[in-house]
Design a protein around this motif. Structure first.
Motif, PDB file in Angstrom:
ATOM      1  N   PHE A 166       0.807  -1.240   0.000  1.00  0.00           N
ATOM      2  CA  PHE A 166       0.000   0.000   0.000  1.00  0.00           C
ATOM      3  C   PHE A 166       0.837   1.286   0.000  1.00  0.00           C
ATOM      4  O   PHE A 166       0.309   2.371   0.261  1.00  0.00           O
ATOM      5  CB  PHE A 166      -0.955   0.085   1.196  1.00  0.00           C
ATOM      6  CG  PHE A 166      -1.981  -1.007   1.282  1.00  0.00           C
ATOM      7  CD1 PHE A 166      -2.260  -1.823   0.196  1.00  0.00           C
ATOM      8  CD2 PHE A 166      -2.690  -1.216   2.461  1.00  0.00           C
ATOM      9  CE1 PHE A 166      -3.215  -2.825   0.288  1.00  0.00           C
ATOM     10  CE2 PHE A 166      -3.654  -2.196   2.561  1.00  0.00           C
ATOM     11  CZ  PHE A 166      -3.911  -3.011   1.475  1.00  0.00           C
ATOM     12  N   SER A 167       2.140   1.201  -0.269  1.00  0.00           N
ATOM     13  CA  SER A 167       2.956   2.415  -0.169  1.00  0.00           C
ATOM     14  C   SER A 167       2.563   3.450  -1.225  1.00  0.00           C
ATOM     15  O   SER A 167       2.782   4.640  -1.029  1.00  0.00           O
ATOM     16  CB  SER A 167       4.442   2.079  -0.254  1.00  0.00           C
ATOM     17  OG  SER A 167       4.710   1.312  -1.396  1.00  0.00           O
ATOM     18  N   LEU A 168       1.945   2.983  -2.343  1.00  0.00           N
ATOM     19  CA  LEU A 168       1.496   3.927  -3.374  1.00  0.00           C
ATOM     20  C   LEU A 168       0.429   4.884  -2.851  1.00  0.00           C
ATOM     21  O   LEU A 168       0.216   5.955  -3.403  1.00  0.00           O
ATOM     22  CB  LEU A 168       0.914   3.170  -4.579  1.00  0.00           C
ATOM     23  CG  LEU A 168       1.911   2.487  -5.516  1.00  0.00           C
ATOM     24  CD1 LEU A 168       1.163   1.726  -6.586  1.00  0.00           C
ATOM     25  CD2 LEU A 168       2.842   3.499  -6.145  1.00  0.00           C
ATOM     26  N   PHE A 169      -0.248   4.474  -1.775  1.00  0.00           N
ATOM     27  CA  PHE A 169      -1.310   5.321  -1.211  1.00  0.00           C
ATOM     28  C   PHE A 169      -0.746   6.347  -0.212  1.00  0.00           C
ATOM     29  O   PHE A 169      -1.498   7.168   0.302  1.00  0.00           O
ATOM     30  CB  PHE A 169      -2.361   4.452  -0.503  1.00  0.00           C
ATOM     31  CG  PHE A 169      -3.138   3.579  -1.444  1.00  0.00           C
ATOM     32  CD1 PHE A 169      -4.287   4.045  -2.067  1.00  0.00           C
ATOM     33  CD2 PHE A 169      -2.707   2.295  -1.732  1.00  0.00           C
ATOM     34  CE1 PHE A 169      -4.994   3.251  -2.948  1.00  0.00           C
ATOM     35  CE2 PHE A 169      -3.408   1.488  -2.614  1.00  0.00           C
ATOM     36  CZ  PHE A 169      -4.552   1.965  -3.228  1.00  0.00           C
ATOM     37  N   HIS A 170       0.550   6.242   0.096  1.00  0.00           N
ATOM     38  CA  HIS A 170       1.167   7.123   1.087  1.00  0.00           C
ATOM     39  C   HIS A 170       0.270   7.281   2.316  1.00  0.00           C
ATOM     40  O   HIS A 170      -0.135   8.386   2.677  1.00  0.00           O
ATOM     41  CB  HIS A 170       1.469   8.499   0.484  1.00  0.00           C
ATOM     42  CG  HIS A 170       2.357   8.398  -0.720  1.00  0.00           C
ATOM     43  ND1 HIS A 170       3.709   8.148  -0.634  1.00  0.00           N
ATOM     44  CD2 HIS A 170       2.078   8.461  -2.043  1.00  0.00           C
ATOM     45  CE1 HIS A 170       4.219   8.076  -1.856  1.00  0.00           C
ATOM     46  NE2 HIS A 170       3.260   8.259  -2.732  1.00  0.00           N
ATOM     47  N   PRO A 171      -0.091   6.136   2.935  1.00  0.00           N
ATOM     48  CA  PRO A 171      -1.112   6.198   3.994  1.00  0.00           C
ATOM     49  C   PRO A 171      -0.655   6.960   5.237  1.00  0.00           C
ATOM     50  O   PRO A 171       0.489   6.831   5.681  1.00  0.00           O
ATOM     51  CB  PRO A 171      -1.349   4.720   4.337  1.00  0.00           C
ATOM     52  CG  PRO A 171      -0.114   4.010   3.906  1.00  0.00           C
ATOM     53  CD  PRO A 171       0.420   4.779   2.737  1.00  0.00           C
ATOM     54  N   ARG A 172      -1.556   7.777   5.752  1.00  0.00           N
ATOM     55  CA  ARG A 172      -1.333   8.435   7.050  1.00  0.00           C
ATOM     56  C   ARG A 172      -2.192   7.766   8.116  1.00  0.00           C
ATOM     57  O   ARG A 172      -2.054   8.056   9.298  1.00  0.00           O
ATOM     58  CB  ARG A 172      -1.670   9.933   6.950  1.00  0.00           C
ATOM     59  CG  ARG A 172      -0.680  10.668   5.999  1.00  0.00           C
ATOM     60  CD  ARG A 172      -1.002  12.151   5.885  1.00  0.00           C
ATOM     61  NE  ARG A 172      -1.111  12.811   7.187  1.00  0.00           N
ATOM     62  CZ  ARG A 172      -0.072  13.213   7.917  1.00  0.00           C
ATOM     63  NH1 ARG A 172       1.148  13.037   7.489  1.00  0.00           N
ATOM     64  NH2 ARG A 172      -0.280  13.797   9.073  1.00  0.00           N
ATOM     65  N   ALA A 198     -10.936  -4.274  15.557  1.00  0.00           N
ATOM     66  CA  ALA A 198     -10.270  -3.349  14.641  1.00  0.00           C
ATOM     67  C   ALA A 198      -9.373  -2.387  15.415  1.00  0.00           C
ATOM     68  O   ALA A 198      -9.741  -1.900  16.481  1.00  0.00           O
ATOM     69  CB  ALA A 198     -11.323  -2.569  13.867  1.00  0.00           C
ATOM     70  N   VAL A 199      -8.190  -2.156  14.874  1.00  0.00           N
ATOM     71  CA  VAL A 199      -7.269  -1.183  15.460  1.00  0.00           C
ATOM     72  C   VAL A 199      -7.024  -0.096  14.422  1.00  0.00           C
ATOM     73  O   VAL A 199      -6.668  -0.385  13.291  1.00  0.00           O
ATOM     74  CB  VAL A 199      -5.921  -1.846  15.840  1.00  0.00           C
ATOM     75  CG1 VAL A 199      -4.971  -0.816  16.449  1.00  0.00           C
ATOM     76  CG2 VAL A 199      -6.143  -3.003  16.790  1.00  0.00           C
ATOM     77  N   GLU A 200      -7.233   1.154  14.817  1.00  0.00           N
ATOM     78  CA  GLU A 200      -6.960   2.294  13.933  1.00  0.00           C
ATOM     79  C   GLU A 200      -5.592   2.856  14.267  1.00  0.00           C
ATOM     80  O   GLU A 200      -5.321   3.175  15.422  1.00  0.00           O
ATOM     81  CB  GLU A 200      -7.997   3.386  14.174  1.00  0.00           C
ATOM     82  CG  GLU A 200      -9.353   3.118  13.579  1.00  0.00           C
ATOM     83  CD  GLU A 200      -9.492   3.690  12.167  1.00  0.00           C
ATOM     84  OE1 GLU A 200     -10.492   3.373  11.517  1.00  0.00           O
ATOM     85  OE2 GLU A 200      -8.588   4.447  11.733  1.00  0.00           O
ATOM     86  N   LEU A 201      -4.753   2.965  13.263  1.00  0.00           N
ATOM     87  CA  LEU A 201      -3.431   3.529  13.502  1.00  0.00           C
ATOM     88  C   LEU A 201      -3.275   4.742  12.609  1.00  0.00           C
ATOM     89  O   LEU A 201      -3.760   4.747  11.477  1.00  0.00           O
ATOM     90  CB  LEU A 201      -2.348   2.505  13.143  1.00  0.00           C
ATOM     91  CG  LEU A 201      -2.388   1.220  13.966  1.00  0.00           C
ATOM     92  CD1 LEU A 201      -1.682   0.097  13.244  1.00  0.00           C
ATOM     93  CD2 LEU A 201      -1.763   1.453  15.336  1.00  0.00           C
ATOM     94  N   HIS A 202      -2.635   5.779  13.123  1.00  0.00           N
ATOM     95  CA  HIS A 202      -2.385   6.937  12.283  1.00  0.00           C
ATOM     96  C   HIS A 202      -1.025   7.503  12.628  1.00  0.00           C
ATOM     97  O   HIS A 202      -0.424   7.124  13.652  1.00  0.00           O
ATOM     98  CB  HIS A 202      -3.496   7.987  12.460  1.00  0.00           C
ATOM     99  CG  HIS A 202      -3.771   8.315  13.877  1.00  0.00           C
ATOM    100  ND1 HIS A 202      -3.048   9.248  14.572  1.00  0.00           N
ATOM    101  CD2 HIS A 202      -4.658   7.783  14.761  1.00  0.00           C
ATOM    102  CE1 HIS A 202      -3.500   9.298  15.816  1.00  0.00           C
ATOM    103  NE2 HIS A 202      -4.467   8.415  15.968  1.00  0.00           N
ATOM    104  N   VAL A 203      -0.534   8.390  11.794  1.00  0.00           N
ATOM    105  CA  VAL A 203       0.749   9.030  12.052  1.00  0.00           C
ATOM    106  C   VAL A 203       0.693   9.651  13.453  1.00  0.00           C
ATOM    107  O   VAL A 203      -0.261  10.352  13.767  1.00  0.00           O
ATOM    108  CB  VAL A 203       1.035  10.107  10.978  1.00  0.00           C
ATOM    109  CG1 VAL A 203       2.250  10.940  11.340  1.00  0.00           C
ATOM    110  CG2 VAL A 203       1.233   9.430   9.615  1.00  0.00           C
ATOM    111  N   GLY A 204       1.673   9.328  14.274  1.00  0.00           N
ATOM    112  CA  GLY A 204       1.690   9.852  15.644  1.00  0.00           C
ATOM    113  C   GLY A 204       1.042   8.950  16.680  1.00  0.00           C
ATOM    114  O   GLY A 204       1.103   9.253  17.875  1.00  0.00           O
ATOM    115  N   SER A 205       0.419   7.836  16.258  1.00  0.00           N
ATOM    116  CA  SER A 205      -0.220   6.923  17.212  1.00  0.00           C
ATOM    117  C   SER A 205       0.771   6.403  18.245  1.00  0.00           C
ATOM    118  O   SER A 205       1.900   6.034  17.891  1.00  0.00           O
ATOM    119  CB  SER A 205      -0.776   5.684  16.491  1.00  0.00           C
ATOM    120  OG  SER A 205      -1.961   5.948  15.833  1.00  0.00           O
ATOM    121  N   ALA A 206       0.308   6.329  19.509  1.00  0.00           N
ATOM    122  CA  ALA A 206       1.159   5.778  20.566  1.00  0.00           C
ATOM    123  C   ALA A 206       1.379   4.281  20.355  1.00  0.00           C
ATOM    124  O   ALA A 206       2.337   3.705  20.868  1.00  0.00           O
ATOM    125  CB  ALA A 206       0.516   6.031  21.923  1.00  0.00           C
TER     126      ALA A 206
END
Ligand SMILES: [Zn+2]
Ligand SMILES: [Zn+2]
Length: 232
Positions: free
Chosen positions: A9-15, A25-33
């Motif tokens: 999925f790197s083409l999506f540049h996921p944040r 379900a686990v939601e992860l985002h840039v900055g997640s602990a």
């Protein structure tokens, strides 16, 4: 068991990414602990870029933050990766099984021989390395193509070669000097004329499908596109 680590999925540049294991379900985002996040090998999970793409995998998972985006690295066994690549490279609709088997051996050879293309993982899921789709189910031709050629690779002087292949050579494949694996590609007049798509070295996917339709076996297809190499 040989494992390969593939960045997906790197083409999506996921944040943001969502990981689902069973119903959790686990939601992860840039900055997640919770980062870095990992699942042990053999996990059964769904990975999603919310709203864009979702895929089911069986294997290990590592998610890290890198340059302001998330990088997901899936670890899977070599044969699962081969089946996934065959499914992605040759759509199930068209090609005969012998062409899929030839593709499976070429993809396996590449995965086994071409390590170290990236830092921290073995391969990406773009044309730079190989396309990868969701692993196919056992009743799909891509799965059967991998299963029926399990362990077979293209060899040159007893070494597995990092076999290249492309969508359509356009009428002939190209020669190249020997690579790190010692194998030099020869120019081969292809079974099919067309418009070139891809680099044009090694197996030509439309040509392989045409040869298979004429009754050639995957071994004949491979020795045609990789002169001097053997399948072991
Ligand atoms: Zn790559
Ligand atoms: Zn061709």
């Amino acid at each position: 068991m040989l494992l390969v680590a593939i960045s997906v999925f790197s083409l999506f540049h996921p944040r943001a990414l969502e990981v689902r294991v069973a119903d959790v379900a686990v939601e992860l985002h840039v900055g997640s602990a919770a980062l870095p996040y990992s699942l042990a090998d053999g996990a059964d999970f769904t990975l999603a870029v919310p709203g864009k793409i979702e895929r089911h995998f069986r294997g290990g998972l590592e998610i890290i933050e890198e340059h302001g985006e998330l990088r997901a690295i899936v670890r899977m066994d070599l044969e699962t990766a081969v089946a996934s690549i065959v499914a992605a490279e040759i759509p199930a609709s068209g090609a005969p099984i012998e062409a899929l088997r030839a593709q499976a051996v070429a993809a396996r050879s590449f995965l086994a021989a071409a390590h170290g293309r990236h830092r921290g993982f073995d391969f990406c899921d773009t044309t730079h390395c190989q396309f990868l789709r969701q692993p196919p189910e056992p009743n799909e031709k891509a799965f059967q193509a991998a299963e029926s050629t399990r362990g077979l690779t293209l060899r040159f002087r007893e070494q597995t070669i990092a076999a290249l292949y492309s969508a359509d050579c356009g009428g002939h494949t190209d020669a190249s000097p020997p690579g790190a694996d010692g194998y030099a590609y020869s120019r081969v007049a292809c079974a099919r004329k067309g418009v070139r798509r891809g680099h044009g070295m090694g197996l030509c996917q439309v040509g392989a499908a045409a040869l298979a339709a004429k009754g050639k076996s995957y071994l004949e297809i491979l020795t045609f596109y990789y002169p001097g190499a053997t399948v072991k």
